[in-house]
Scaffold this motif. Sequence first.
Motif, short mmCIF file in Angstrom:
data_model
loop_
_atom_site.label_atom_id
_atom_site.label_comp_id
_atom_site.label_asym_id
_atom_site.label_seq_id
_atom_site.Cartn_x
_atom_site.Cartn_y
_atom_site.Cartn_z
N UNK B 754 0.84 -1.19 0.00
CA UNK B 754 0.00 0.00 0.00
C UNK B 754 0.87 1.23 0.00
N UNK B 755 0.59 2.12 -0.90
CA UNK B 755 1.24 3.41 -0.85
C UNK B 755 0.37 4.36 -0.03
N UNK B 760 0.12 9.95 -4.02
CA UNK B 760 -0.46 9.93 -5.36
C UNK B 760 0.01 8.73 -6.17
N UNK B 761 0.64 7.78 -5.50
CA UNK B 761 1.16 6.61 -6.21
C UNK B 761 0.29 5.40 -5.92
N UNK B 762 0.20 4.53 -6.89
CA UNK B 762 -0.47 3.26 -6.69
C UNK B 762 0.50 2.15 -7.04
N UNK B 763 0.31 1.03 -6.36
CA UNK B 763 1.19 -0.09 -6.64
C UNK B 763 0.89 -0.60 -8.06
N UNK B 764 1.95 -0.97 -8.76
CA UNK B 764 1.81 -1.38 -10.16
C UNK B 764 1.55 -2.87 -10.27
#
Lengths: 646, 1080
Positions: B754-755, B760-764
């Motif tokens: 989890x970010x 503003x980042x999401x896991x790829x």
Amino acid sequence: MKNRTIYLLIPVLTFGLFSCEKHLTQQDPYVLAVEDAYKSNAGINSIAANLASRLRHEQNFSFGGSFYGAGINSNRHQDLARWDEAIYNHHTQWQHPGGNQNRNYRQYYDYDLIRDINIHIENLLNYGAVAESELRYYLAEARFYRAYTYYEMAFRMGGVPIIEEVYEYTSNPIEYAKPRNTEVEVYDYVISELEEIMDDLDIALSSGVTLTRPSKGVALALLCRVSLYAGTLAYNNDINEAKGLKLPSGAVGIPFAKAEDYLQKCIDAYYELEEMGIYSLYRGNGDLAENFYELFTKKSGNPELIFIKDYDGINFPNYFTETHIPRSQKLGADGAMLNPVLNLVECYEDVASKSNLFDVYIGDEQVENMSDNSSSFDYRIFETAGELFEGRDPRLTGSILYPGSTFRGIPVDLQAGLAVKTPAGYDFVHVDDINNVENPSNYYNGERKTGIDGPHRTSGFCSHTGFHMRKFLDPNPGSETGGQSTMPYVVFRYGEVLLNAAEAAWYLNQKDLALDLINRVRNRAGGEVFELEMAELDLDRIMNERRVELAFEDHRFNDAKRWRIADEIWDNDRNTPTAVTYAMWPYKIYAPGDPDDGKWLFRKLLVEHRGLSSDMGMPINFGLDMYYAYIPVNDGNPLIEKNPYH
Amino acid sequence: MSKKPEEMKRTGIKLLLLLLHIIGSSIGLNAQKIITGTVTGEDGVPIPGVNVIIKETSAGTITDVDGEYSITVPSDDAILVYSFVGMITQEHPVAGVNEINVILIEDTKSLDEVVVIGYGKRKRETISAAISTIETETIVRGTDNTVAGQLVSKVSGITSRQKYGIPGQAPRIQIRNSGEPLFVIDGVMTDISNFNNLDPNDIENITILKDGSAAIYGVKAANGVILVTTKRGQLNQRTTVNFNTRAGIEEWTMFPRLLNAYEWNYAQYMREVNKGELGVPVEVARAELEKWKEGYYNPETGEDYRGFDYIDEYVNPAPHLYSSLNISGGTEKTNYYISAAHVNQDAVYKDFNFNRSNAGISVDTKLSDRLKVGYQVKGRNESRTGPGLRGGNDYERVLSSLYNIPPIYRPYANNNPDYIYDIPFRRGNNPAGYDIEHSGLQDNNLLAVQNIWTLTYETPLKGLTANGLFSLDYRNRTIDNFEKGWKSYRYDAENDVYNVTYDMSASGHTTLESITEKSNYQLGQFLLNYTSSFSSLHEFNATAGFEYTDTKYNYIQVHQSPVENEFIPLLGTNENNTVNERERYTSTASFVFRAGYSFANKYVLDFAGRYDGSWRFPPGKRWGFFPSISASWQISSEDFIQNSSISNWLTFAKLRFSYGEMGDDNVGSDFFYLEGYNYGSGSSYFDPAPWSNAGSTRIIGSAPKGVPNTNLSWMAVSILNVGLDLWFIDHLNVQVDAFKRKRQGIPAVPDDIMFPIETGLDVLTENLNSDGVLGIDGQFRWEDRKGDVSWYAAVNWTFARRKNFDYYGEKFQNSWDQYRWSRNNRWANVDGSNWLAAQWMWHTTGVFQSYEEIENYPIDLDGRGNATIHPGDLKKQDCNGDGIIDDYDERVLGFGGPDYPWDDFQGNRQPILSVGINMGFEYKGIDVAADFAGGYLNTFTPDWGIKVGLPARNQNGLYVNNIDVWRHEDIFDPSSPWVPGTYPSIRDWQSNAASMWNDFYVRNVNYMRLRNLVVGYTFPARWTQKVSIQKLRIYFQGKNLFFVHNSLSGYLDIDPEISTVNVFDYPQHKGYSFGIDVTF
């Protein structure tokens, strides 16, 4: 022989593989490389256009329109109907208007936007290759968008983490977890950012200043609003204490000591705007009511506008007119979905008496139920339906269509039904369905029962309250279809600045200034006679002034919230007069041979079209948990503190 | 014509004699003798090219175009061996005769038959992989317009489902339920559209690579490969002209019975009384119902209680026409094949049509002894036309209107056909306006041209050939969609006027749209093939080569709504126009190789592989290696079998094994590995130059693409296959293959990472999960001939069940949660987190017969002490015995979830078990063949009106669940006793049956349908040859004539392949056609 073949093959294969790599490399036709994007104004504008389009405006006029798309979601113009300005009359089997809200209402936590703005700032600094002054503007613009977003977040959520960094993708994201900044820190951050970028945004020209992108005036207008909001929260610190709207960490709550500083900043912002000499109240039309209406329809030659969201009616459709124009101007289709309620209409004072109640009953005021089809109350009788509204604050005419109003030169056809005189009082007869208004078989003894515009109890797409919208409706014929209206959405205007400063001055006991500013607004609204004496000025007057001047401009909810009265006036109690909404229905008297025949009476009614199908006429609820909206949390950031009552 | 072959023959004989003379002199002359004769097939047709060899020598000859031969044998002791591909080799001793005429019999085992495999061919005997093949005569059997439709039921390894029977639409076929396969036509990788729209008559054969042998197609071969070889002329073949045409009539196979007007009112009143919501006094309702029952109509007053049957009026049998013509032939150096075909099929709705024209030429010519060039062009024009109805799926709109419009309304106002009625609740929807005249024309036209150039060079090195191939495939689709508006009316009887109450145009619901879609696909291939045999025992072959592809795709759409005028269907500049353009470029490059060794055809070992590069991946991650290995052992050739009595009945036995790895590059959006700004995301109407106050302009926005994903790679698929081929007494062939397919690296979001939202980042997505398919497929086939009768009967089946293997990051609090939600190592339909994959539901054990039974029932079904339960309602099984029915009592009782109209991917699944039965016989020119197609272990999951009955007065419903229901004796009197029915009383969503998923409504589907029935008669050749006709056959073909078994019959009575929850699918057609097939 064999060896030679192998030697020959090696370069061939190497070349082959190399050219394969080239063959396998495709360009993404939809994507601008970062360096290329920042080489030109066109590229930078394109990125700015994306950011600007993502700014949060609660009344986005480009939503809605179609029958099915016109749901009552937050971030749409229909959201106006949540509180005590209007109701939403889109009555179908499945969709009931305006139920109550919870702590998620107006939740706003757009760190995707913050990240993209931060990336934009970083890229401008690294790759920006345009004229230096332009680059400075773009940087200031980006910081303005960021400040605006933090203001929107802070006012809804309280203190939030201030992020200026562009985080790299990582396999250990917990290292990025940050606690909330205090509410004070966020407001201070917004204010200091605005102060820093103001000069870079100073691009006023003799030809006028841009209304659609940040300018110095826009920064000052935001500064004026933000510091009033922060100042009020500080000023109301004792209420916050009493209502439990504080957190020891400071993530929520502003100490009273900060009030003076913030409020003075609000007044200073007004002074600075005044000094710029560009902005003033709109006085383009001699007719005061028309002048006030025009203020929202004229995009050029209008010194009052500071910042607008613009629509061209084609690629940027504005569905407000389409959705809310009176039924009589758009026969047989949708429209008339927002109906102002009597709660607001009553706030417009009589110009001469400066009092505001409508007196439609002889004796005590009554509140009737829509389902009662007869009564023995003693009604005041009016010669015409419009008589009741004569002499009111011209801003009423400019903002709302009531019985007797005209729009685009056509009278609004508002008539709830016939009041048939009986020995015991009146029987009220209405058409069964608004579609049958003109059907002779639905007439009462040859007399048409109900007007095309309603009001009607059960039908949709006509008035339910006896009133229609006028503010923001496009005067141009044709603009009521296909989102073709080009009316702007006003984000900041000078009228608000004056009222902001007036309120701040009142708190700071600068009463002369407050009176002067209020009277400037009232003078424009109703002429000299409408100005107040110092003795007449109090905080309630200032609050009411905002309510009528800024009606439907998305201030009412914010104001009630920052005044910390929202939970009191909207307490979810049917017996609280401010928590329920009212209609005012005009009836034509049917009494052949009687002197009153053909004259008019009005009934004050409880609004039914609010709430759920199972609970119509639901009172408005604003719980203490709604002062600060719920912050979305995940395991990624355990340091985020929850808001009070969450 | 008659002289030339004669001359050729003579020249040939002279040459032969010369040759034989040389050979003969080398072995020494001794009692030489010339033997002549003719070799024919069983049908009496001469066979050219038959090898006639003197046994135990290398001397021999071949038969000429008339099947005649002449050979000089050294002595009377000589034995002549006659061999030909696909025929059983025969030996005849010379023994004093001068003429030997031979009838060669087709070898049903076809071990010598050459089978097309990836980048090459093999003798069937040396095939070690799991492949299925199908030949032209089988492919053409049936009347489906698409090749996929012609494959259904005929071959093992293929599963199919045809949810829509819309003309021109193909059934969805998969290889072993693994997803859409790769299609390769004449060596060129292509797509399903090119495959389906070949003319079936142009296909020579189809090979289906079901196992790891598909690996030679690399990163696109994950779901198996279907190889198509089209017909070509033969060298030294006389010109043959074949003409085949048929005409037929088609209609829906099956559709449910809807309510008529009386039944509809009856059901509505039942529902309203049952719910206590009858809106009118009972006496009024009774009188109304009586009028509906008698169909009261009074033209004077306009009272009309006749109702209307929309399906009867607007669904009508439709013609289906097909013709094909092909000409093939060859000279010594050049062979050619020219073909043309046309199909024209109407839908059962007015003005809806599909038609397609195919045309092609292929020519191969020898430039020298070593060099052969070929050119092939195939063009086709597909046209799909229909009325320009509003919205995307016009077929669905018609069906939705037919099924939904309450039968109490008639299509015309006051029954006057000049005025389309404005149907209440269905404004703008009325089949009376669904024709080109009212609604305008929608025309979807595809023009496709494929060119293939080939070059074959036999190098001086023996056995080594070089092959070049270049293909250019051009496609152009134009869609002209003109959605006109029409007016609908209500009749005002009082004033005798028709009022326009709804005008679609005035409401802005008109559209004029033009779409052009172009694609340009290139493929180049260079291959070296090497074969060599060191003695007759060792055979070695190898292939190596290079291949590249390149695709350019462009799409442009101009859309105008509402339209400027409704007269001229042409677009001009207009402010209502929107324009949308898309383009895409793709490319691949690959190295392929294959090496095979076989020892005496007994032991076969094959390696193949592909080094594949795809544009979809970032530099450094583009290339992947996909190997496969296969081996086979022909046990029946071993001495211990040969020498035992087993060989009397087991004439052939081969054990096969294969393993291969393939890829699937369809893992994410294009260019997921690149950063930059996405142009066209968000836009603003603002000032482009604030410092000059230029005024507002539309500025199209650009947003950051997001963090590039550099870790994602293709999904890797491996297939392990073990197979057995058996022949018993030369008549019964058995093929069985068991397989396990595993797909690894399915992209998924690692949801335990989890970010902070604030970043503003999401896991790829990463290549995390795995799934697979397990199954067994195969066939049994019996072929025999007795006298004039020859017959065959075959069964093939494909059992292929999907399974999830690893799911990343599953965590459970307790064993129930794990049972309910875990996907690890579970069948794919037991996917608790995707209710569309399969339905967890309650098992029902019957219905309540009385209130007494309900009161005494120990289990609380509704959570309210059974207060809402009425007789006729369902008893649900309390699986865990805790006295209440809740989520814990749900089980997976089906194989698929509901298919909602907005996402037909989920519920619309292939059957787990597909079965085909093919049989036929020939007797004195009469031929009969039947193909049965069956689907088993599938589920139909209904919802909405199918579960609840009539929910409101704004729609129609099915007869079965609205009339055959539990009801009150007097339907208007809720206190009268209940009368049993099959289905619960209708109370829409209040019903306990309706509001929950249960196996009372959800049904598993198993069916067997007669897909094709062919009866033909071929006139005796001795009659037809008098008029220069080699073959004349007339035939009847029936399509989908009946279902052998359908678990939905008596329930919904729908076509068993339908899947949408409200049964609103256009069912398949059943049809009858007559045709004639002539060969000159």
